[in-house]
Structure formats: C-alpha cells, structure tokens
Design a protein around this motif. Structure first.
Motif, mmCIF file in Angstrom:
data_model
loop_
_atom_site.group_PDB
_atom_site.id
_atom_site.type_symbol
_atom_site.label_atom_id
_atom_site.label_comp_id
_atom_site.label_asym_id
_atom_site.label_seq_id
_atom_site.Cartn_x
_atom_site.Cartn_y
_atom_site.Cartn_z
ATOM 1 N N THR A 1 -41.799 34.670 -30.637
ATOM 2 C CA THR A 1 -40.377 34.516 -30.910
ATOM 3 C C THR A 1 -39.581 34.663 -29.629
ATOM 4 O OG1 THR A 1 -38.481 35.340 -32.152
ATOM 5 C CG2 THR A 1 -40.144 36.953 -31.563
ATOM 6 N N THR A 2 -38.477 33.965 -29.541
ATOM 7 C CA THR A 2 -37.611 34.050 -28.365
ATOM 8 C C THR A 2 -36.703 35.267 -28.433
ATOM 9 O OG1 THR A 2 -35.981 32.623 -29.428
ATOM 10 C CG2 THR A 2 -37.611 31.554 -28.004
ATOM 11 N N ALA A 3 -36.664 35.942 -29.561
ATOM 12 C CA ALA A 3 -35.765 37.093 -29.748
ATOM 13 C C ALA A 3 -36.254 38.319 -28.980
ATOM 14 C CB ALA A 3 -35.657 37.427 -31.229
ATOM 15 N N ALA A 4 -35.312 39.160 -28.618
ATOM 16 C CA ALA A 4 -35.618 40.426 -27.958
ATOM 17 C C ALA A 4 -35.918 41.480 -29.018
ATOM 18 C CB ALA A 4 -34.436 40.863 -27.107
ATOM 19 N N PRO A 5 -36.696 42.502 -28.670
ATOM 20 C CA PRO A 5 -37.022 43.526 -29.664
ATOM 21 C C PRO A 5 -35.888 44.514 -29.942
ATOM 22 C CG PRO A 5 -38.106 44.000 -27.595
ATOM 23 C CD PRO A 5 -37.449 42.663 -27.441
ATOM 24 N N ALA A 6 -34.775 44.397 -29.265
ATOM 25 C CA ALA A 6 -33.658 45.333 -29.453
ATOM 26 C C ALA A 6 -32.846 44.993 -30.700
ATOM 27 C CB ALA A 6 -32.756 45.294 -28.232
ATOM 28 N N ASP A 7 -32.260 46.014 -31.290
ATOM 29 C CA ASP A 7 -31.339 45.868 -32.429
ATOM 30 C C ASP A 7 -31.929 45.076 -33.588
ATOM 31 O OD1 ASP A 7 -29.378 47.294 -31.049
ATOM 32 O OD2 ASP A 7 -28.642 45.468 -30.070
ATOM 33 N N ASN A 8 -33.236 45.204 -33.812
ATOM 34 C CA ASN A 8 -33.901 44.554 -34.948
ATOM 35 C C ASN A 8 -33.895 43.025 -34.867
ATOM 36 O OD1 ASN A 8 -35.441 45.269 -37.206
ATOM 37 N ND2 ASN A 8 -33.766 44.778 -38.593
ATOM 38 N N GLN A 9 -33.548 42.453 -33.733
ATOM 39 C CA GLN A 9 -33.479 40.992 -33.594
ATOM 40 C C GLN A 9 -34.842 40.346 -33.785
ATOM 41 O OE1 GLN A 9 -31.819 40.251 -29.753
ATOM 42 N NE2 GLN A 9 -29.790 41.038 -30.288
ATOM 43 N N ALA A 10 -35.889 40.938 -33.199
ATOM 44 C CA ALA A 10 -37.223 40.342 -33.301
ATOM 45 C C ALA A 10 -37.741 40.382 -34.736
ATOM 46 C CB ALA A 10 -38.192 41.048 -32.359
ATOM 47 N N ASN A 11 -37.472 41.456 -35.464
ATOM 48 C CA ASN A 11 -37.916 41.537 -36.864
ATOM 49 C C ASN A 11 -37.212 40.494 -37.719
ATOM 50 O OD1 ASN A 11 -39.719 43.636 -36.451
ATOM 51 N ND2 ASN A 11 -38.231 45.214 -36.922
ATOM 52 N N GLU A 12 -35.929 40.308 -37.505
ATOM 53 C CA GLU A 12 -35.189 39.293 -38.252
ATOM 54 C C GLU A 12 -35.690 37.891 -37.908
ATOM 55 O OE1 GLU A 12 -31.096 40.056 -37.372
ATOM 56 O OE2 GLU A 12 -31.100 41.952 -38.469
ATOM 57 N N ALA A 13 -35.951 37.643 -36.632
ATOM 58 C CA ALA A 13 -36.482 36.343 -36.221
ATOM 59 C C ALA A 13 -37.874 36.118 -36.800
ATOM 60 C CB ALA A 13 -36.509 36.242 -34.699
ATOM 61 N N LEU A 14 -38.688 37.164 -36.824
ATOM 62 C CA LEU A 14 -40.034 37.075 -37.387
ATOM 63 C C LEU A 14 -39.977 36.649 -38.846
ATOM 64 C CD1 LEU A 14 -43.116 37.628 -37.386
ATOM 65 C CD2 LEU A 14 -42.545 40.001 -37.961
ATOM 66 N N ILE A 15 -39.099 37.245 -39.618
ATOM 67 C CA ILE A 15 -38.964 36.888 -41.033
ATOM 68 C C ILE A 15 -38.523 35.433 -41.181
ATOM 69 C CG2 ILE A 15 -37.581 37.333 -43.111
ATOM 70 C CD1 ILE A 15 -37.775 40.335 -42.337
#
Length: 72
Positions: free
Chosen positions: A28-42
């Motif tokens: 994912t291109t999202a950063a792991p901060a502020d739950n961004q990566a988890n939201e992108a993963l979903i």
C-alpha cells in the motif's frame, strides 16, 4: 474466512499477492501513521475479494505488519 496478511507500507504501488494457503502480501502507498495503512488495507482487500469494506475486519495485528483479517 480468516486470512493472514503481511503489509508493506509506503510502497510505490498497491497490490495483493497470494503467497500461500490463506496467506497474502499487500503493498500500500499509505503511511502507517494515524491508522492510514489499516484503512487502505481494508480498501485494497475489499477490491481484491470483491466485498464491501464493512465485511472486512482486522482481528489482530492493528499495529503490526502481520495481521489476521476476517472476511465475512
């Protein structure tokens, strides 16, 4: 269905690759901060499995690269 996922954050692309039985690697291109990566993963998994994002839940590994994901 429960799957194991290894997440690679800050990638230059978004992709899902099956690496074993019920095991996937997700970029994912999202950063792991502020739950961004988890939201992108979903979002990425919902597109890959063609289900609504509301049907996908992170069961464990919220702050880890290795996660258990439940898909209804």
């Amino acid at each position: 269905m429960i799957i194991k996922v290894k997440v690679q954050t800050r990638a230059s692309f978004e992709r899902v690759e099956e690496v074993g039985l019920d095991e996937y690697k997700v970029w994912t291109t999202a950063a792991p901060a502020d739950n961004q990566a988890n939201e992108a993963l979903i979002d990425i998994l919902s597109d890959f499995f063609d289900v609504s994002p509301s049907k996908i839940r992170i069961r464990s590994g919220h702050k880890s690269r290795h996660k258990l994901i439940e898909i209804e």
